[in-house]
Design a protein around this motif. Sequence first.
Motif, PDB file in Angstrom:
ATOM      1  N   PHE A  21       0.828  -1.205   0.000  1.00  0.00           N
ATOM      2  CA  PHE A  21       0.000   0.000   0.000  1.00  0.00           C
ATOM      3  C   PHE A  21       0.863   1.256   0.000  1.00  0.00           C
ATOM      4  N   GLU A  22       1.884   1.282   0.854  1.00  0.00           N
ATOM      5  CA  GLU A  22       2.743   2.468   0.931  1.00  0.00           C
ATOM      6  C   GLU A  22       3.425   2.736  -0.404  1.00  0.00           C
ATOM      7  N   PHE A  23       3.872   1.682  -1.070  1.00  0.00           N
ATOM      8  CA  PHE A  23       4.496   1.853  -2.384  1.00  0.00           C
ATOM      9  C   PHE A  23       3.483   2.380  -3.395  1.00  0.00           C
ATOM     10  N   ALA A  24       2.306   1.751  -3.442  1.00  0.00           N
ATOM     11  CA  ALA A  24       1.282   2.151  -4.416  1.00  0.00           C
ATOM     12  C   ALA A  24       0.791   3.570  -4.146  1.00  0.00           C
ATOM     13  N   HIS A  25       0.623   3.933  -2.889  1.00  0.00           N
ATOM     14  CA  HIS A  25       0.135   5.264  -2.532  1.00  0.00           C
ATOM     15  C   HIS A  25       1.141   6.334  -2.954  1.00  0.00           C
ATOM     16  N   GLY A  26       2.423   6.086  -2.682  1.00  0.00           N
ATOM     17  CA  GLY A  26       3.459   7.040  -3.080  1.00  0.00           C
ATOM     18  C   GLY A  26       3.610   7.131  -4.592  1.00  0.00           C
ATOM     19  N   ALA A  27       3.583   5.983  -5.253  1.00  0.00           N
ATOM     20  CA  ALA A  27       3.727   5.977  -6.709  1.00  0.00           C
ATOM     21  C   ALA A  27       2.548   6.680  -7.379  1.00  0.00           C
ATOM     22  N   LEU A  28       1.348   6.410  -6.890  1.00  0.00           N
ATOM     23  CA  LEU A  28       0.165   7.057  -7.472  1.00  0.00           C
ATOM     24  C   LEU A  28       0.202   8.566  -7.243  1.00  0.00           C
ATOM     25  N   GLY A  29       0.699   8.984  -6.099  1.00  0.00           N
ATOM     26  CA  GLY A  29       0.835  10.414  -5.834  1.00  0.00           C
ATOM     27  C   GLY A  29       1.800  11.081  -6.799  1.00  0.00           C
ATOM     28  N   ARG A  30       2.923  10.442  -7.060  1.00  0.00           N
ATOM     29  CA  ARG A  30       3.895  11.017  -7.997  1.00  0.00           C
ATOM     30  C   ARG A  30       3.361  11.012  -9.429  1.00  0.00           C
ATOM     31  N   GLY A  52      -0.501  16.058 -13.660  1.00  0.00           N
ATOM     32  CA  GLY A  52      -0.910  17.449 -13.464  1.00  0.00           C
ATOM     33  C   GLY A  52      -0.034  18.394 -14.270  1.00  0.00           C
ATOM     34  N   LEU A  53       1.266  18.101 -14.308  1.00  0.00           N
ATOM     35  CA  LEU A  53       2.180  18.916 -15.122  1.00  0.00           C
ATOM     36  C   LEU A  53       1.843  18.785 -16.603  1.00  0.00           C
ATOM     37  N   ASP A  60       2.866  34.718 -26.637  1.00  0.00           N
ATOM     38  CA  ASP A  60       3.826  33.659 -26.327  1.00  0.00           C
ATOM     39  C   ASP A  60       4.585  33.931 -25.031  1.00  0.00           C
ATOM     40  N   SER A  61       4.864  35.177 -24.707  1.00  0.00           N
ATOM     41  CA  SER A  61       5.602  35.477 -23.478  1.00  0.00           C
ATOM     42  C   SER A  61       4.801  35.076 -22.240  1.00  0.00           C
ATOM     43  N   ALA A  62       3.487  35.256 -22.291  1.00  0.00           N
ATOM     44  CA  ALA A  62       2.645  34.853 -21.156  1.00  0.00           C
ATOM     45  C   ALA A  62       2.631  33.336 -21.022  1.00  0.00           C
ATOM     46  N   ILE A  63       2.606  32.636 -22.140  1.00  0.00           N
ATOM     47  CA  ILE A  63       2.615  31.174 -22.102  1.00  0.00           C
ATOM     48  C   ILE A  63       3.932  30.667 -21.530  1.00  0.00           C
ATOM     49  N   GLU A  64       5.048  31.288 -21.915  1.00  0.00           N
ATOM     50  CA  GLU A  64       6.340  30.883 -21.379  1.00  0.00           C
ATOM     51  C   GLU A  64       6.418  31.139 -19.876  1.00  0.00           C
ATOM     52  N   ALA A  65       5.846  32.247 -19.440  1.00  0.00           N
ATOM     53  CA  ALA A  65       5.853  32.559 -18.002  1.00  0.00           C
ATOM     54  C   ALA A  65       5.045  31.524 -17.231  1.00  0.00           C
ATOM     55  N   TRP A  66       3.868  31.182 -17.737  1.00  0.00           N
ATOM     56  CA  TRP A  66       3.044  30.189 -17.054  1.00  0.00           C
ATOM     57  C   TRP A  66       3.682  28.807 -17.090  1.00  0.00           C
ATOM     58  N   ALA A  67       4.372  28.494 -18.184  1.00  0.00           N
ATOM     59  CA  ALA A  67       5.074  27.211 -18.252  1.00  0.00           C
ATOM     60  C   ALA A  67       6.176  27.154 -17.194  1.00  0.00           C
ATOM     61  N   ALA A  68       6.903  28.251 -17.033  1.00  0.00           N
ATOM     62  CA  ALA A  68       7.950  28.300 -16.015  1.00  0.00           C
ATOM     63  C   ALA A  68       7.361  28.157 -14.614  1.00  0.00           C
ATOM     64  N   ILE A  69       6.221  28.792 -14.386  1.00  0.00           N
ATOM     65  CA  ILE A  69       5.562  28.682 -13.079  1.00  0.00           C
ATOM     66  C   ILE A  69       5.138  27.240 -12.821  1.00  0.00           C
ATOM     67  N   TRP A 125       6.643  24.964  -9.823  1.00  0.00           N
ATOM     68  CA  TRP A 125       5.726  24.455  -8.799  1.00  0.00           C
ATOM     69  C   TRP A 125       5.870  22.942  -8.623  1.00  0.00           C
ATOM     70  N   ILE A 126       5.868  22.210  -9.715  1.00  0.00           N
ATOM     71  CA  ILE A 126       5.972  20.757  -9.632  1.00  0.00           C
ATOM     72  C   ILE A 126       7.345  20.338  -9.097  1.00  0.00           C
ATOM     73  N   LEU A 127       8.414  20.978  -9.559  1.00  0.00           N
ATOM     74  CA  LEU A 127       9.743  20.653  -9.037  1.00  0.00           C
ATOM     75  C   LEU A 127       9.844  20.993  -7.553  1.00  0.00           C
ATOM     76  N   GLY A 128       9.243  22.102  -7.155  1.00  0.00           N
ATOM     77  CA  GLY A 128       9.220  22.468  -5.741  1.00  0.00           C
ATOM     78  C   GLY A 128       8.511  21.417  -4.904  1.00  0.00           C
ATOM     79  N   LEU A 129       7.420  20.873  -5.422  1.00  0.00           N
ATOM     80  CA  LEU A 129       6.708  19.822  -4.695  1.00  0.00           C
ATOM     81  C   LEU A 129       7.546  18.559  -4.565  1.00  0.00           C
ATOM     82  N   PHE A 130       8.241  18.183  -5.638  1.00  0.00           N
ATOM     83  CA  PHE A 130       9.099  17.003  -5.579  1.00  0.00           C
ATOM     84  C   PHE A 130      10.234  17.198  -4.571  1.00  0.00           C
TER      85      PHE A 130
END
Length: 129
Positions: A46-55, A61-62, A78-87, A91-96
């Motif tokens: 369960f712990e493995f599956a729960h962690g894997a499913l979370g990742r 989500g990304l 395009d500049s707004a899209i690049e800014a949102w892509a960077a955000i 965000w996802i790297l920060g969570l990891f």
Amino acid sequence: MTLAYVQGLMGVLRPAASAGDEAAATMATAAGPKSEGKKNRLRTAFEFAHGALGRVTLVLGLVNCFTGLALMRGIVEDSAIEAWAAICVAWILGLFVADGVADKVNKAGLAARARGSIRESELTASTQP
């Protein structure tokens, strides 16, 4: 969205730790491979599956963020899209990173607590006649 609900449902229906409570099972994990046998195999799976499913949920989500940004290409600059892509990436790297740091801190605290309880029991055993 379904994966988030499945995560919550998994948390509610998780198998009980074999030692009677979750803290004992977690301390057994922190104590090392010799104590690992005390944990229930179903709980370990369960712990493995729960962690894997979370990742997997985080990665999907990304992907969802980038898919939405790709659809906005004709509507927004395009500049707004690049800014949102960077955000999104930040965000996802920060969570990891936060997940990894929290995991290491938790394991270090449990290992220190386990070492402290061993020393405490050794002291009481050596002081008794």
